[in-house]
Motif scaffolding. Structure first.
Motif, PDB file in Angstrom:
ATOM      1  N   VAL A 150     -76.206  12.832 -80.216  1.00 15.68           N
ATOM      2  CA  VAL A 150     -75.731  13.459 -78.971  1.00 15.68           C
ATOM      3  C   VAL A 150     -74.453  14.259 -79.234  1.00 15.68           C
ATOM      4  N   ALA A 151     -73.688  13.842 -80.252  1.00 18.68           N
ATOM      5  CA  ALA A 151     -72.466  14.583 -80.629  1.00 18.68           C
ATOM      6  C   ALA A 151     -72.865  15.818 -81.437  1.00 18.68           C
ATOM      7  N   THR A 152     -73.257  16.852 -80.731  1.00 21.94           N
ATOM      8  CA  THR A 152     -73.685  18.103 -81.369  1.00 21.94           C
ATOM      9  C   THR A 152     -72.510  18.737 -82.112  1.00 21.94           C
ATOM     10  N   LYS A 153     -72.829  19.697 -82.953  1.00 27.25           N
ATOM     11  CA  LYS A 153     -71.779  20.404 -83.697  1.00 27.25           C
ATOM     12  C   LYS A 153     -70.788  21.045 -82.726  1.00 27.25           C
ATOM     13  N   GLU A 154     -71.314  21.555 -81.619  1.00 23.88           N
ATOM     14  CA  GLU A 154     -70.464  22.190 -80.602  1.00 23.88           C
ATOM     15  C   GLU A 154     -69.425  21.198 -80.062  1.00 23.88           C
ATOM     16  N   ILE A 155     -69.869  19.976 -79.775  1.00 20.58           N
ATOM     17  CA  ILE A 155     -68.968  18.926 -79.264  1.00 20.58           C
ATOM     18  C   ILE A 155     -67.933  18.555 -80.326  1.00 20.58           C
ATOM     19  N   VAL A 156     -68.397  18.346 -81.559  1.00 21.55           N
ATOM     20  CA  VAL A 156     -67.485  17.972 -82.654  1.00 21.55           C
ATOM     21  C   VAL A 156     -66.456  19.081 -82.891  1.00 21.55           C
ATOM     22  N   ASP A 157     -66.916  20.326 -82.892  1.00 23.31           N
ATOM     23  CA  ASP A 157     -66.007  21.469 -83.090  1.00 23.31           C
ATOM     24  C   ASP A 157     -64.918  21.506 -82.022  1.00 23.31           C
ATOM     25  N   GLU A 158     -65.330  21.214 -80.777  1.00 21.29           N
ATOM     26  CA  GLU A 158     -64.372  21.249 -79.664  1.00 21.29           C
ATOM     27  C   GLU A 158     -63.304  20.155 -79.813  1.00 21.29           C
TER      28      GLU A 158
END
Length: 254
Positions: A150-158
């Motif tokens: 669920v922790a997509t790359k977009e979420i991790v990047d943010e």
């Protein structure tokens, strides 16, 4: 993001649907898009869903605390001219909702909290000593969920961008301290507002016993569990979250 951000006065927010206002309060690292499924579902069910962008990183450092955000929410509700609202908050958003309800109970019809701070603060704002290490931050972001995918790359990047921005990190730590200071244990027994507590059984940020304590201390609350679910139930199990909440609204006549 599926909904356009409205900008009025000094407020930015998403608004969808018509009917009873549900004001959604996001968490510390949580974007407005975390509530896409809630917004879509309830805006089609006779509710107006409003998600204000909380000024987490734009308030002065002295005002970066739970109390100031609760006041900001009060001013937003006044600005929108609402007489009665339902508040729905995740993590820090739940804490702001609770504190706001304590301070300004007259306009709060109901409260919904999920993975809320206010009784127990552990992982919030802590452990960012290795913040420049992307893999460490990725692991921290994944730990929020039962299913790390669920922790997509977009979420991790943010999250990575947030903790590596010195100003944002200082504000994050200030909020974490404020959350500890504003423990709600003594206030909750006096709060009569109907409250729906939806909690992930596998939440490691605010563990299940926190939900049980909220349910014991609040005079008029119902507690619902979602299995194989971490700290952000509305993201990890959106359909189950929505159906639990919808059923609770129906039962309570909201």
């Amino acid at each position: 993001m599926t909904h356009r951000l409205k900008k009025e006065k000094n407020y930015s927010y998403i608004e969808a649907g018509e009917g009873t206002p549900i004001i959604v309060l996001h968490g510390l690292m949580g974007g407005l898009s975390n509530f896409n499924s809630v917004t879509k579902y309830f805006s089609e069910k006779g509710y107006k869903v409003i998600i204000p962008e909380l000024p987490i990183y734009t308030m002065s450092l002295l005002k970066t605390n739970v109390k100031s955000f609760a006041k900001y929410l009060h001013e937003f509700i006044e600005f929108k001219g609402y007489n009665e609202v339902i508040l729905l908050g995740n993590s820090l958003g739940g804490h702001i909702g609770l504190y706001h309800t304590k301070q300004y109970p007259e306009k709060i019809k109901a409260l919904v909290i999920t993975g809320s701070s206010g009784l127990y603060e552990s992982a919030m704002g802590g452990g960012y000593t290795k913040r420049s290490d992307y893999e460490v931050i990725k692991k921290k972001a994944q730990d929020v969920f039962y299913d790390p995918a669920v922790a997509t790359k977009e979420i991790v990047d943010e999250v990575y961008e947030t903790v590596n921005d010195r100003n944002k990190l200082i504000k994050t730590l200030a909020i974490a301290k404020s959350a500890i200071r504003h423990n709600m244990a003594k206030d909750l027994p006096k709060m009569q507002v109907p409250t729906c507590i939806i909690w992930g059984k596998n939440d490691t940020v605010t563990p299940p016993e926190v939900a049980e304590e909220f349910n014991e201390l609040l005079p008029d609350s119902d507690l619902f569990w979602i299995d194989k679910c971490g700290h952000a139930a509305m993201m990890e199990h959106p359909d189950e979250f929505n159906s639990i909440l919808d059923a609770w609204f129906q039962k309570r006549g909201f």
